[in-house]
Write a protein that holds these residues in place. Structure first.
Motif, PDB file in Angstrom:
ATOM      1  N   ILE A   1     -13.673  -1.315   4.240  1.00 22.07           N
ATOM      2  CA  ILE A   1     -13.649  -2.534   4.081  1.00 22.07           C
ATOM      3  C   ILE A   1     -13.136  -4.046   3.922  1.00 22.07           C
ATOM      4  O   ILE A   1     -13.089  -4.789   4.128  1.00 22.07           O
ATOM      5  CB  ILE A   1     -13.466  -2.452   3.241  1.00 22.07           C
ATOM      6  N   GLY A   2     -12.852  -3.688   6.443  1.00 25.01           N
ATOM      7  CA  GLY A   2     -12.322  -3.918   6.974  1.00 25.01           C
ATOM      8  C   GLY A   2     -10.513  -4.878   7.521  1.00 25.01           C
ATOM      9  O   GLY A   2     -10.340  -5.733   7.813  1.00 25.01           O
ATOM     10  N   VAL A   3      -9.668  -4.007   5.994  1.00 25.24           N
ATOM     11  CA  VAL A   3      -7.896  -4.057   6.581  1.00 25.24           C
ATOM     12  C   VAL A   3      -7.997  -3.467   7.872  1.00 25.24           C
ATOM     13  O   VAL A   3      -8.536  -2.059   9.066  1.00 25.24           O
ATOM     14  CB  VAL A   3      -7.908  -3.265   6.124  1.00 25.24           C
ATOM     15  N   ASP A   4      -7.601  -3.862   8.954  1.00 26.53           N
ATOM     16  CA  ASP A   4      -7.133  -3.762  10.218  1.00 26.53           C
ATOM     17  C   ASP A   4      -5.588  -3.195  10.422  1.00 26.53           C
ATOM     18  O   ASP A   4      -5.188  -3.170  11.205  1.00 26.53           O
ATOM     19  CB  ASP A   4      -7.643  -4.796  11.299  1.00 26.53           C
ATOM     20  N   LYS A   5      -4.912  -4.055   9.336  1.00 27.54           N
ATOM     21  CA  LYS A   5      -3.310  -3.788   9.377  1.00 27.54           C
ATOM     22  C   LYS A   5      -2.611  -3.493   7.991  1.00 27.54           C
ATOM     23  O   LYS A   5      -3.301  -4.167   7.355  1.00 27.54           O
ATOM     24  CB  LYS A   5      -2.640  -5.125   9.968  1.00 27.54           C
ATOM     25  N   ILE A   6      -2.023  -2.466   8.262  1.00 22.08           N
ATOM     26  CA  ILE A   6      -1.325  -1.806   7.089  1.00 22.08           C
ATOM     27  C   ILE A   6       0.271  -2.804   6.712  1.00 22.08           C
ATOM     28  O   ILE A   6       0.836  -1.344   7.739  1.00 22.08           O
ATOM     29  CB  ILE A   6      -2.352  -0.907   5.758  1.00 22.08           C
ATOM     30  N   ILE A   7       0.475  -2.810   5.654  1.00 18.84           N
ATOM     31  CA  ILE A   7       2.105  -2.805   5.081  1.00 18.84           C
ATOM     32  C   ILE A   7       3.085  -1.615   4.779  1.00 18.84           C
ATOM     33  O   ILE A   7       1.713  -1.968   3.022  1.00 18.84           O
ATOM     34  CB  ILE A   7       2.997  -3.855   4.911  1.00 18.84           C
ATOM     35  N   VAL A   8       2.509  -0.601   4.191  1.00 18.52           N
ATOM     36  CA  VAL A   8       3.217   0.373   3.977  1.00 18.52           C
ATOM     37  C   VAL A   8       4.212  -0.089   2.746  1.00 18.52           C
ATOM     38  O   VAL A   8       5.315  -0.087   3.319  1.00 18.52           O
ATOM     39  CB  VAL A   8       3.333   2.126   4.473  1.00 18.52           C
ATOM     40  N   THR A   9       3.922   0.390   1.545  1.00 15.09           N
ATOM     41  CA  THR A   9       5.404  -0.012   0.678  1.00 15.09           C
ATOM     42  C   THR A   9       5.745   0.515  -0.449  1.00 15.09           C
ATOM     43  O   THR A   9       5.689   1.093  -1.463  1.00 15.09           O
ATOM     44  CB  THR A   9       5.183  -1.489   0.033  1.00 15.09           C
ATOM     45  N   PRO A  10       5.963   1.847   0.467  1.00 13.56           N
ATOM     46  CA  PRO A  10       6.824   3.484  -0.337  1.00 13.56           C
ATOM     47  C   PRO A  10       7.719   2.606  -2.052  1.00 13.56           C
ATOM     48  O   PRO A  10       8.586   2.007  -1.192  1.00 13.56           O
ATOM     49  CB  PRO A  10       7.260   3.854   0.286  1.00 13.56           C
ATOM     50  N   HIS A  11       7.870   3.109  -2.340  1.00 14.87           N
ATOM     51  CA  HIS A  11       8.702   3.051  -3.393  1.00 14.87           C
ATOM     52  C   HIS A  11      10.445   3.598  -2.872  1.00 14.87           C
ATOM     53  O   HIS A  11      10.587   4.461  -2.164  1.00 14.87           O
ATOM     54  CB  HIS A  11       8.248   3.908  -4.864  1.00 14.87           C
TER      55      HIS A  11
ATOM     56  N   MET B   1      -7.490   7.679   2.727  1.00 16.30           N
ATOM     57  CA  MET B   1      -7.341   6.181   2.223  1.00 16.30           C
ATOM     58  C   MET B   1      -6.936   5.734   3.466  1.00 16.30           C
ATOM     59  O   MET B   1      -7.707   4.344   3.152  1.00 16.30           O
ATOM     60  CB  MET B   1      -5.898   6.138   1.843  1.00 16.30           C
ATOM     61  N   ILE B   2      -6.714   5.581   4.964  1.00 15.07           N
ATOM     62  CA  ILE B   2      -6.403   4.534   5.446  1.00 15.07           C
ATOM     63  C   ILE B   2      -7.492   4.656   6.049  1.00 15.07           C
ATOM     64  O   ILE B   2      -8.602   3.552   6.409  1.00 15.07           O
ATOM     65  CB  ILE B   2      -6.064   4.973   6.546  1.00 15.07           C
ATOM     66  N   LEU B   3      -9.103   5.561   5.787  1.00 13.15           N
ATOM     67  CA  LEU B   3     -10.384   5.377   6.496  1.00 13.15           C
ATOM     68  C   LEU B   3     -10.712   4.279   5.675  1.00 13.15           C
ATOM     69  O   LEU B   3     -12.130   3.728   6.119  1.00 13.15           O
ATOM     70  CB  LEU B   3     -10.922   6.637   6.773  1.00 13.15           C
TER      71      LEU B   3
ATOM     72  N   CYS C   1       0.755  -1.441  -0.180  1.00 15.50           N
ATOM     73  CA  CYS C   1       0.502   0.050   0.324  1.00 15.50           C
ATOM     74  C   CYS C   1       0.779   1.478   0.009  1.00 15.50           C
ATOM     75  O   CYS C   1       1.624   1.346   0.749  1.00 15.50           O
ATOM     76  CB  CYS C   1      -1.232   0.346   1.437  1.00 15.50           C
ATOM     77  N   HIS C   2       0.250   2.095  -0.846  1.00 14.13           N
ATOM     78  CA  HIS C   2       1.089   3.065  -1.332  1.00 14.13           C
ATOM     79  C   HIS C   2       0.125   4.098   0.042  1.00 14.13           C
ATOM     80  O   HIS C   2      -0.126   5.224  -1.443  1.00 14.13           O
ATOM     81  CB  HIS C   2       1.632   3.428  -2.176  1.00 14.13           C
ATOM     82  N   VAL C   3       0.648   4.466   1.257  1.00 14.19           N
ATOM     83  CA  VAL C   3      -0.543   5.604   1.924  1.00 14.19           C
ATOM     84  C   VAL C   3       0.704   6.505   3.061  1.00 14.19           C
ATOM     85  O   VAL C   3       0.126   7.511   2.948  1.00 14.19           O
ATOM     86  CB  VAL C   3      -1.057   4.776   2.503  1.00 14.19           C
ATOM     87  N   ILE C   4       1.509   6.608   2.326  1.00 13.89           N
ATOM     88  CA  ILE C   4       2.400   7.726   2.673  1.00 13.89           C
ATOM     89  C   ILE C   4       2.973   8.963   2.055  1.00 13.89           C
ATOM     90  O   ILE C   4       3.005   8.563   1.096  1.00 13.89           O
ATOM     91  CB  ILE C   4       4.207   7.140   3.331  1.00 13.89           C
ATOM     92  N   PHE C   5       2.194   9.915   2.860  1.00 12.08           N
ATOM     93  CA  PHE C   5       2.136  11.239   1.539  1.00 12.08           C
ATOM     94  C   PHE C   5       3.751  11.386   1.802  1.00 12.08           C
ATOM     95  O   PHE C   5       4.880  11.211   2.117  1.00 12.08           O
ATOM     96  CB  PHE C   5       1.331  12.594   2.748  1.00 12.08           C
ATOM     97  N   GLY C   6       3.495  12.284   0.163  1.00 10.64           N
ATOM     98  CA  GLY C   6       4.807  13.010  -0.291  1.00 10.64           C
ATOM     99  C   GLY C   6       5.808  12.128  -0.130  1.00 10.64           C
ATOM    100  O   GLY C   6       6.962  12.806  -0.123  1.00 10.64           O
ATOM    101  N   VAL C   7       6.010  11.022  -0.351  1.00 10.75           N
ATOM    102  CA  VAL C   7       7.316  10.137  -1.318  1.00 10.75           C
ATOM    103  C   VAL C   7       7.142   9.185  -2.012  1.00 10.75           C
ATOM    104  O   VAL C   7       9.074   9.669  -2.868  1.00 10.75           O
ATOM    105  CB  VAL C   7       7.600   9.184   0.363  1.00 10.75           C
TER     106      VAL C   7
END
Length: 78
Positions: free
Chosen positions: A32-42, A25-27, A6-12
């Motif tokens: 839809i039931g997501v309770d854990k997110i592994i953020v994966t910026p490029h 985006m996180i909301l 997931c690409h949810v970190i802003f400005g990177v």
């Protein structure tokens, strides 16, 4: 449910540009039931702004601390 890419970190990278967009985006993920997110910026030197990843990750994490969603930091390495 766990989102593992997931690409949810802003400005990177090509994800959101503001923290408000990150939170939105996180909301949506929460709805839809997501309770854990592994953020994966490029990660690609001289292409994306990797210098701000840690700082912006912790800003987002702090902003959503009461949402019931856990964030974990990863990377999408080219």
């Amino acid at each position: 449910m766990i989102d593992i890419h997931c690409h949810v970190i802003f400005g990177v990278d090509d994800g959101p540009t503001t923290i408000k967009d990150s939170v939105r985006m996180i909301l949506e993920a929460d709805k839809i039931g997501v309770d854990k997110i592994i953020v994966t910026p490029h990660y690609k030197k001289n292409v994306y702004n990797s210098d701000n990843v840690l700082e912006n990750f912790y800003k987002v994490k702090s902003r959503i601390k009461d949402f019931g969603i856990d964030l974990f930091l990863g990377y999408e390495v080219f």
